[in-house]
Design a protein around this motif. Structure first.
Motif, PDB file in Angstrom:
ATOM      1  N   SER B  85       0.947  -1.307   0.399  1.00 10.11           N
ATOM      2  CA  SER B  85       0.392  -0.162  -0.444  1.00 10.11           C
ATOM      3  C   SER B  85       1.243   1.380  -0.278  1.00 10.11           C
ATOM      4  O   SER B  85       0.098   2.686  -0.282  1.00 10.11           O
ATOM      5  N   PHE B  86       2.361   1.464   0.524  1.00  5.30           N
ATOM      6  CA  PHE B  86       3.298   2.513   0.390  1.00  5.30           C
ATOM      7  C   PHE B  86       3.485   2.829  -0.878  1.00  5.30           C
ATOM      8  O   PHE B  86       3.882   3.490  -1.765  1.00  5.30           O
ATOM      9  N   TYR B  87       3.115   2.021  -1.992  1.00  8.19           N
ATOM     10  CA  TYR B  87       3.321   1.805  -3.099  1.00  8.19           C
ATOM     11  C   TYR B  87       3.432   3.447  -3.669  1.00  8.19           C
ATOM     12  O   TYR B  87       1.555   3.361  -3.424  1.00  8.19           O
ATOM     13  N   THR B  88       3.409   3.555  -5.142  1.00  3.51           N
ATOM     14  CA  THR B  88       2.284   4.409  -5.651  1.00  3.51           C
ATOM     15  C   THR B  88       2.243   3.602  -7.079  1.00  3.51           C
ATOM     16  O   THR B  88       2.535   2.790  -7.113  1.00  3.51           O
ATOM     17  N   VAL B  89       1.102   4.381  -7.406  1.00  3.62           N
ATOM     18  CA  VAL B  89       0.751   3.700  -8.627  1.00  3.62           C
ATOM     19  C   VAL B  89       1.701   3.129  -9.803  1.00  3.62           C
ATOM     20  O   VAL B  89       1.544   2.209 -10.369  1.00  3.62           O
ATOM     21  N   GLY B  90       2.598   4.162  -9.806  1.00  3.39           N
ATOM     22  CA  GLY B  90       3.721   3.664 -10.861  1.00  3.39           C
ATOM     23  C   GLY B  90       4.375   2.553 -10.620  1.00  3.39           C
ATOM     24  O   GLY B  90       5.006   1.613 -10.972  1.00  3.39           O
ATOM     25  N   GLU B  91       5.203   3.122  -9.168  1.00  7.56           N
ATOM     26  CA  GLU B  91       5.500   1.627  -8.755  1.00  7.56           C
ATOM     27  C   GLU B  91       5.389   0.114  -8.375  1.00  7.56           C
ATOM     28  O   GLU B  91       5.807  -0.763  -9.130  1.00  7.56           O
ATOM     29  N   THR B  92       3.886   0.462  -8.575  1.00  7.61           N
ATOM     30  CA  THR B  92       3.759  -0.827  -8.579  1.00  7.61           C
ATOM     31  C   THR B  92       3.805  -1.998  -9.550  1.00  7.61           C
ATOM     32  O   THR B  92       3.586  -3.236  -9.453  1.00  7.61           O
ATOM     33  N   ILE B  93       3.076  -1.343 -10.786  1.00  5.24           N
ATOM     34  CA  ILE B  93       3.590  -1.489 -12.509  1.00  5.24           C
ATOM     35  C   ILE B  93       4.827  -1.956 -11.973  1.00  5.24           C
ATOM     36  O   ILE B  93       5.453  -2.687 -12.744  1.00  5.24           O
TER      37      ILE B  93
END
Lengths: 128, 230
Positions: B85-93
């Motif tokens: 949950s601490f990742y951004t959307v971009g980091e998740t990808i």
């Protein structure tokens, strides 16, 4: 989107009906290219295999033609379109007739009822 | 392409699947339906290799499904939120792109745009709907033969459901990919299914082409399901 279709009737036929009507209303012009199978699937929210089946059905009916490697096009054959138009008219009238007969209306009552309805409708449209 | 042969799955005293045999074809959108506890999730977990059958075999393209086989061939969207949950959307990808060699980064970017997801936002700050959209983006970006979706619509509003359905139709490669969806929200996916599998008490009750149900029985899937369950 999902509720645009009657869930207990085959969707490929409902979609075919819808496209035929668009052709008759000239929303889809003679010779116009239909959306690709994928585009049509997204637009109408249905399975691509269903769209494929719809296109085959329309081709069988003659209202569209598929050109190899180019896609599916509304037929330029006016007599096929006229025939389609007459068939749809006949279909609607026969189901109207059957329903009215079932409710016990006579032929005279149906005709006068229709005439009356149409003239009211047309007056309404003029006012808009 | 996926075969269940006489599969039994037991959890302690509970029999989740009972002599379950099923053959799933390639290139279709398949809905798995049935009441709570009928065995839908167990079926998906077996395909994902998360659990192994107590008896019988589950194979994909002829190979026994292990964690290793499944991680190369199956993309699985779990019921639970698995994102950091601490990742951004971009980091998740980026994270999933580094995790899976088959992850198509440019497809993921396209889906993010399509779903109008803000890449700089932290996952924990996303609305439930946007978390649902992000999950779909991750799931559909893997170039694997099988994509599993466990209750993808649950708790999401109609707008989000609609964008998930359209995303699916837009980004799945139907020549090479099979989609398997379990859901209670049958009406939502009714028009996009090829096949429906009805499960009851750990057994396959029926498997039918949905258009055939409508053509020959004039029934919607929900009506058909009720009829078959009786």
């Amino acid at each position: 989107m999902a509720d645009d279709f009657n869930a207990s009737k085959p969707i490929y036929m409902q979609l075919a009906d819808r496209i035929n009507r668009q052709i008759l209303r000239k929303e889809l012009a003679v010779g116009q290219k239909l959306p690709s199978v994928r585009e049509m699937a997204i637009q109408s929210g249905v399975n691509p295999n269903t769209v494929q089946r719809t296109y085959s059905e329309l081709e069988r009916m003659g209202s569209v033609e598929s050109k190899r490697g180019q896609g599916t096009f509304v037929t330029e054959n006016q007599s096929v379109l006229n025939e389609l138009r007459q068939n749809l008219k006949k279909e609607q009238i026969s189901s109207f007739f059957a329903d009215m007969k079932e409710m016990g209306f006579s032929a005279e009552e149906m005709i006068s009822g229709l005439k009356e309805f149409i003239s009211t409708e047309e007056r309404g449209e003029q006012r808009d | 392409m996926i075969e269940f042969k006489n599969v039994t799955k037991k959890y302690r005293n509970h029999l989740a699947l009972d002599d379950f045999t099923l053959s799933l074809p390639k290139g279709k959108i398949i809905g798995v339906v049935g009441e709570n506890g009928s065995g839908k999730s167990t079926t998906l977990k077996l395909i994902s290799g998360l659990i192994r059958p107590s008896k019988g075999s589950v194979t994909i393209e002829g190979e026994d499904i292990t964690r290793k086989v499944s991680s190369a061939k199956v993309s699985y969207l779990s019921e639970l939120d698995v994102y950091y949950s601490f990742y951004t959307v971009g980091e998740t990808i980026g994270y999933y792109a580094s995790l899976y060699r088959d992850f198509n980064r440019s497809k993921a970017e396209e889906i993010l745009d399509y779903m109008k997801l803000d890449r700089s936002k932290k996952v924990k700050d996303l609305s439930k709907g946007n978390r649902g959209r992000l999950k779909i983006a991750v799931n559909l970006s893997r170039e694997v033969p099988v994509i599993l979706m466990d209750e993808p619509f649950s708790g999401l509003d109609p707008m989000v459901r609609d964008s998930i359905v359209k995303g699916l139709l837009s980004f799945v490669d139907f020549q090479t990919q099979t989609i398997i969806i379990t859901t209670h929200e049958i009406k939502e996916i009714e028009p996009i299914l090829d096949l429906v599998i009805l499960i009851k008490d750990g057994k396959v009750l029926q498997m039918e082409e949905v258009e055939e149900i409508r053509i020959h029985q004039n029934l919607s899937i929900v009506e058909w399901m009720k009829k078959e369950y009786e």
